[in-house]
Design an enzyme around this catalytic site. Sequence first.
Site, PDB file in Angstrom:
ATOM      1  N   ARG A  40      63.204 -25.567  -3.410  1.00 44.95           N
ATOM      2  CA  ARG A  40      63.220 -25.834  -4.861  1.00 44.95           C
ATOM      3  C   ARG A  40      63.530 -24.533  -5.581  1.00 44.95           C
ATOM      4  O   ARG A  40      62.660 -23.690  -5.745  1.00 44.95           O
ATOM      5  CB  ARG A  40      61.841 -26.362  -5.272  1.00 44.95           C
ATOM      6  N   HIS A  73      58.899 -26.312 -10.937  1.00 37.69           N
ATOM      7  CA  HIS A  73      58.556 -27.686 -10.519  1.00 37.69           C
ATOM      8  C   HIS A  73      59.142 -28.703 -11.504  1.00 37.69           C
ATOM      9  O   HIS A  73      59.822 -29.645 -11.123  1.00 37.69           O
ATOM     10  CB  HIS A  73      57.034 -27.843 -10.430  1.00 37.69           C
ATOM     11  N   TYR A 128      53.350 -18.115  -9.703  1.00 42.61           N
ATOM     12  CA  TYR A 128      52.759 -18.265  -8.367  1.00 42.61           C
ATOM     13  C   TYR A 128      53.751 -18.021  -7.235  1.00 42.61           C
ATOM     14  O   TYR A 128      53.413 -18.162  -6.077  1.00 42.61           O
ATOM     15  CB  TYR A 128      52.138 -19.669  -8.205  1.00 42.61           C
TER      16      TYR A 128
END
Length: 356
Positions: A256, A260, A269
């Site tokens: 990815r 998100h 993160y």
Amino acid sequence: MPQVASFTIEHVRFLDPAGQAARPLPVFADDPDALIALYGAMVLTRTFDAKAVALQRTGRLGTFASSLGQEAVGVGVAAAMRPEDVLLPSFREQGAQFLRGVRMTELLLYWGGDERGSDFAGPREDFPICVPVGTHAPHAAGVAHALKLRGEPRVAVCIFGDGGTSRGDVYETLNFAALHRLPAVFVINNNQWAISVPRARQTAAETLAQKAVAAGMPGCQVDGNDVIAVRHVAGEAIERARAGEGPTLIEALTYRLSDHTTADDASRYRDDTEVSLRWKEEPLARLRRYLTESGRWTKAEEEALIADCGTRVDAAVEEYLATPPMPATAMFDHLYAQLPAALAAQRDAVAEAEAP
Ligand SMILES: Cc1ncc(C[n+]2csc(CCOP(=O)(O)OP(=O)(O)O)c2C)c(N)n1
Ligand SMILES: [Mg+2]
């Protein structure tokens, strides 16, 4: 002690990250037009994603889940399906949905909060986007069971994420599908993250594909950034299912590259250097390089494709923005065939608040 079971998991790749053929390509890849069609579908998906993120950032779309870097999974899988098969996507499979005939305007309406975005004019029996993680897997088993009972040579194809594989819904589905030899294919779009949870913290299993073993169906890994490999592996699994030989679990390894969703900031993160490294493996450059180096794709063709994708996406955006919104009561009317009595008062209240 006697050994009572053993297993291996195969990993399939044809094109390496530099766009070089690592082994002889499957027969369908002999046709340059077939590869160019896959490439075009991936470029369209990426163009759509970029525009959708821009619309969200300017307040004209709700939360959106980009498939940046993952385009080969959806495109490869959908290219292996027949029109009469049934797709049950999660929420990051726009590449598959466009190939199936879902209109870009429809997906914009969906992410804009409009119920009509789940009512596809094209693939009437494909399922809408499923945001609850993994809850569409049991539906896929149900669809496949129905197709089998009716004796129809059609296949249910269900795509979910790496995070989805930790859900009970998915385990129950795999067990049921294998037991009943259902005409289904399950594809794990393993983009290495479930929001901020990395793959290594998702499961202690070495691969996600091996979850097929416990269920009693074949499972394999595929390079999910190699659209040729995805198309090939999905094609074999779909035809196996159609022939009555039961389901398959495919783990497509990808990454990815985006946040998100537009509601996320992955830099909080995730290490930027990891993302930069993963850009070197992304699926579009890989196929473009193969096509260019084998003399099947020119700079002029690339420019024309990019311009065409831009025009098509802009037209869809224009149509979306010009669509008058539905009344707020639509959320009740589209969710239930018959509104439960307990919600009737809520619907009335919404209708009243909306009345001029
Ligand atoms: C049942 C359920 N629990 C939690 C969420 C919140 N949620 C949305 S996406 C997501 C992670 C999904 O990860 P993965 O299955 O790997 O799919 P990806 O987003 O990476 O495509 C979570 C936990 C949800 N949508 N549904
Ligand atoms: Mg994931």
